[in-house]
Design a protein around this motif. Structure first.
Motif, PDB file in Angstrom:
ATOM      1  N   ASP A 234       0.817  -1.215   0.000  1.00 67.57           N
ATOM      2  CA  ASP A 234       0.000   0.000   0.000  1.00 67.57           C
ATOM      3  C   ASP A 234       0.852   1.266   0.000  1.00 67.57           C
ATOM      4  OD1 ASP A 234       0.960  -0.290   2.505  1.00 67.57           O
ATOM      5  OD2 ASP A 234      -0.968  -0.680   3.458  1.00 67.57           O
ATOM      6  N   PHE A 235       2.105   1.147  -0.494  1.00 66.92           N
ATOM      7  CA  PHE A 235       2.951   2.328  -0.675  1.00 66.92           C
ATOM      8  C   PHE A 235       2.496   2.979  -1.982  1.00 66.92           C
ATOM      9  CE2 PHE A 235       7.198   4.019  -2.213  1.00 66.92           C
ATOM     10  CZ  PHE A 235       7.298   5.022  -1.262  1.00 66.92           C
ATOM     11  N   LYS A 236       1.803   4.100  -1.872  1.00 67.91           N
ATOM     12  CA  LYS A 236       1.280   4.751  -3.088  1.00 67.91           C
ATOM     13  C   LYS A 236       1.072   6.225  -2.805  1.00 67.91           C
ATOM     14  CE  LYS A 236      -3.529   3.988  -2.015  1.00 67.91           C
ATOM     15  NZ  LYS A 236      -4.395   2.985  -1.611  1.00 67.91           N
ATOM     16  N   LEU A 237       0.961   7.020  -3.862  1.00 66.82           N
ATOM     17  CA  LEU A 237       0.754   8.458  -3.700  1.00 66.82           C
ATOM     18  C   LEU A 237      -0.606   8.721  -3.068  1.00 66.82           C
ATOM     19  CD1 LEU A 237       2.039   9.767  -7.160  1.00 66.82           C
ATOM     20  CD2 LEU A 237       3.238   9.841  -4.969  1.00 66.82           C
ATOM     21  N   SER A 238      -0.648   9.680  -2.147  1.00 65.53           N
ATOM     22  CA  SER A 238      -1.924  10.027  -1.531  1.00 65.53           C
ATOM     23  C   SER A 238      -2.754  10.825  -2.546  1.00 65.53           C
ATOM     24  CB  SER A 238      -1.691  10.879  -0.286  1.00 65.53           C
ATOM     25  OG  SER A 238      -1.326  12.180  -0.692  1.00 65.53           O
ATOM     26  N   GLU A 239      -4.008  11.002  -2.215  1.00 58.36           N
ATOM     27  CA  GLU A 239      -4.849  11.756  -3.150  1.00 58.36           C
ATOM     28  C   GLU A 239      -4.982  13.221  -2.755  1.00 58.36           C
ATOM     29  OE1 GLU A 239      -8.365   9.447  -3.750  1.00 58.36           O
ATOM     30  OE2 GLU A 239      -7.168   7.861  -4.684  1.00 58.36           O
ATOM     31  N   THR A 240      -4.058  13.713  -1.920  1.00 58.96           N
ATOM     32  CA  THR A 240      -4.078  15.131  -1.547  1.00 58.96           C
ATOM     33  C   THR A 240      -3.332  15.927  -2.624  1.00 58.96           C
ATOM     34  OG1 THR A 240      -1.963  15.092  -0.415  1.00 58.96           O
ATOM     35  CG2 THR A 240      -3.882  14.437   0.877  1.00 58.96           C
ATOM     36  N   ASP A 241      -3.287  17.256  -2.448  1.00 68.15           N
ATOM     37  CA  ASP A 241      -2.438  18.026  -3.370  1.00 68.15           C
ATOM     38  C   ASP A 241      -1.237  18.611  -2.616  1.00 68.15           C
ATOM     39  OD1 ASP A 241      -3.736  19.845  -1.871  1.00 68.15           O
ATOM     40  OD2 ASP A 241      -4.715  20.912  -3.535  1.00 68.15           O
ATOM     41  N   LYS A 242      -0.875  17.964  -1.500  1.00 71.29           N
ATOM     42  CA  LYS A 242       0.260  18.438  -0.704  1.00 71.29           C
ATOM     43  C   LYS A 242       1.573  18.362  -1.494  1.00 71.29           C
ATOM     44  CE  LYS A 242      -0.846  17.645   4.136  1.00 71.29           C
ATOM     45  NZ  LYS A 242      -2.124  16.977   4.302  1.00 71.29           N
ATOM     46  N   GLU A 243       2.455  19.314  -1.242  1.00 69.45           N
ATOM     47  CA  GLU A 243       3.804  19.242  -1.824  1.00 69.45           C
ATOM     48  C   GLU A 243       4.502  17.986  -1.282  1.00 69.45           C
ATOM     49  OE1 GLU A 243       6.156  22.823  -1.335  1.00 69.45           O
ATOM     50  OE2 GLU A 243       7.998  21.711  -1.778  1.00 69.45           O
ATOM     51  N   MET A 244       5.319  17.362  -2.133  1.00 66.06           N
ATOM     52  CA  MET A 244       5.935  16.087  -1.727  1.00 66.06           C
ATOM     53  C   MET A 244       7.460  16.135  -1.763  1.00 66.06           C
ATOM     54  SD  MET A 244       3.562  13.396  -3.802  1.00 66.06           S
ATOM     55  CE  MET A 244       3.759  14.129  -5.412  1.00 66.06           C
ATOM     56  N   VAL A 245       8.047  15.350  -0.849  1.00 66.46           N
ATOM     57  CA  VAL A 245       9.491  15.126  -0.849  1.00 66.46           C
ATOM     58  C   VAL A 245       9.679  13.626  -1.092  1.00 66.46           C
ATOM     59  CG1 VAL A 245      11.569  15.146   0.586  1.00 66.46           C
ATOM     60  CG2 VAL A 245       9.876  16.972   0.839  1.00 66.46           C
ATOM     61  N   PHE A 246      10.460  13.264  -2.116  1.00 63.69           N
ATOM     62  CA  PHE A 246      10.809  11.861  -2.347  1.00 63.69           C
ATOM     63  C   PHE A 246      12.257  11.688  -1.877  1.00 63.69           C
ATOM     64  CE2 PHE A 246       8.118  11.178  -6.528  1.00 63.69           C
ATOM     65  CZ  PHE A 246       6.943  11.322  -5.798  1.00 63.69           C
ATOM     66  N   ILE A 247      12.537  10.578  -1.184  1.00 64.55           N
ATOM     67  CA  ILE A 247      13.931  10.274  -0.831  1.00 64.55           C
ATOM     68  C   ILE A 247      14.194   8.794  -1.146  1.00 64.55           C
ATOM     69  CG2 ILE A 247      15.687  10.217   0.992  1.00 64.55           C
ATOM     70  CD1 ILE A 247      14.179  12.348   2.506  1.00 64.55           C
ATOM     71  N   ALA A 248      15.284   8.534  -1.874  1.00 68.53           N
ATOM     72  CA  ALA A 248      15.622   7.137  -2.196  1.00 68.53           C
ATOM     73  C   ALA A 248      17.129   7.002  -2.360  1.00 68.53           C
ATOM     74  CB  ALA A 248      14.928   6.712  -3.489  1.00 68.53           C
TER      75      ALA A 248
END
Ligand SMILES: Cc1cc2nc3c(=O)[nH]c(=O)nc-3n(C[C@H](O)[C@H](O)[C@H](O)COP(=O)(O)OP(=O)(O)OC[C@H]3O[C@@H](n4cnc5c(N)ncnc54)[C@H](O)[C@@H]3O)c2cc1C
Ligand code: FES
Length: 370
Positions: A234-248
């Motif tokens: 269930d790792f998936k993008l939320s349905e909000t419009d919040k700004e996102m930070v990706f780290i990998a």
């Protein structure tokens, strides 16, 4: 003979005896205990399975076409194979305890790779797992992304399709080979564009002496067979419009390739900054793909960070740990979300850094490659 030598011989003998007893117990359990046919009732009789007793619940269900998330392949280390067992099954085993909360134990939740089918059982399986299937596909191509990560593209069997939510993973089978006496499964995040339903791309990093990755790096051949099941997670993008930070870091790139393809396809223009950690330039991957995403997705920025750049790298970009670079970019993360993927160490350090900048824990989503 000194006391120390006598002590060492004593300890050695004890270990040997324990080892022999353990092996005898396993052999006795396998060959002397015949549990005969057992009935497993799933979800109050929605399914009734007549199975041969003796194997783990996880393996027995898999053989019946019911796939339970099992990222560690049944070794008891991931804790993902939880199921409610309302009747049948032994008391909670020491190997299950680290993965179960008091509430879960009270609700009869069990680690199903650790318990065997030895009598009739009643279990509960979440409905969404009924749709998970196993595919006997083929290896379409194997491409080096760098010195220790390969992009492997699998084709589904003719006429079959797999619907992936970007961020989900599949479990790939490493078949029997020289160092692997039994087929085992390992989890890999899907890297492909979710619109392509007839292929699955995986980014696989070599773990020295690892069973599945050694198979992929040394034995898997283009055109050869490949067995995998899924999709899970269930790792998936939320349905909000919040700004996102990706780290990998490393092969943690995989789910973000799929998420970014989805953002591009759907015209999603949420602001996102992607920090990708690597030691040196030779460890970086997918730079051309990231450039193309920067051009195609409004508000997307890719920030590769090198923690131990080689002098020959002539690196002009960000240096330092990925978490330190992220902290340079943001003072206040209280209204943003983060998506993390990679080693447990990197994820734990990122959670500390993100919450330290005010991000709420419920806005941090991750898949640990443990
Ligand atoms: C949800 C999920 C998604 C994943 N997605 C990916 C992915 O997209 N790409 C990817 O490359 N891997 C991914 N992994 C990790 C993958 O499932 C395997 O654990 C990994 O490939 C090692 O498998 P193996 O059979 O080669 O090693 P094993 O035979 O399982 O392990 C050999 C030894 O290496 C250690 N070890 C296991 N995994 C690692 C690791 N990742 N780093 C260092 N040491 C390790 C083990 O403790 C053991 O001592 C994911 C894991 C999870 C849980
Ligand atoms: S499959 Fe990992 S703990 Fe059971």
């Amino acid at each position: 003979m000194s006391n120390l030598q006598l002590f060492a011989i004593g300890v050695g003998s004890l270990c040997l005896i324990c080892g022999i007893l353990a092996v005898l117990l396993v052999i006795a359990d396998r060959y002397l205990n015949d549990y005969g046919e057992c009935k497993i009732s799933v979800n109050d009789g929605e399914k009734e399975l007549n199975v041969k007793g003796g194997s783990s619940v996880l393996t027995t269900l898999k053989d019946e076409g019911l796939f339970i998330p099992s990222a560690c392949g049944g070794r008891g280390s991931c804790g993902m194979c939880k199921l409610q067992v309302d009747a049948g099954g032994p008391p909670v085993l020491p190997t299950e305890e680290p993965h179960l909360s008091k509430e879960e134990m009270a609700d009869n939740v069990r680690i199903c790779c650790q318990i065997k089918v030895r009598e009739d059982m009643e279990i509960r399986v979440p409905e969404e797992l009924f749709s998970i299937k196993e595919y006997e596909g083929s290896v379409e191509s194997i491409t080096d992304l760098n010195h220790d990560i390969k992009l492997v593209r699998f084709a589904l069997p003719e006429g079959e399709e797999l619907n992936i939510i970007p961020g989900q993973y599949v479990q790939l089978q490493a078949p029997k080979y020289k160092k692997n006496p039994e087929p085992v499964y390992r989890a890999y995040s899907v890297a492909s564009d979710p619109l392509d339903k007839t292929h699955v791309d995986l980014c696989i990093r070599l773990v020295p002496n690892g069973i599945c990755t050694t198979y992929v790096f040394e034995h898997m051949k283009e055109g050869g067979p490949a067995v995998f099941n899924g999709p899970y997670g269930d790792f998936k993008l939320s349905e909000t419009d919040k700004e996102m930070v990706f780290i990998a870091g490393g092969s943690g790139m995989a789910p973000f390739l799929s998420m970014l393809a989805h953002m591009k396809n759907e015209g999603i223009d949420r602001k996102v900054t992607y920090f990708f950690g690597a030691r040196a330039k030779r460890d970086l991957i997918c730079l051309d793909e990231m450039k193309a995403f920067e051009e195609a997705i409004p508000n997307f920025t890719f920030v590769p960070c090198l923690s131990e750049a080689d002098p020959d790298d002539n690196w002009q970009g960000e240096t330092g740990l990925v978490t330190t670079v992220m902290e340079k970019f943001f003072d206040d993360l209280s209204d943003k979300e983060a998506y993390l993927c990679g080693s447990p160490g990197m994820i734990d350090a990122s959670v500390v850094a993100l919450t330290g900048r005010g991000m709420k824990e419920e806005n941090i989503f991750y898949d640990k490659f443990a």
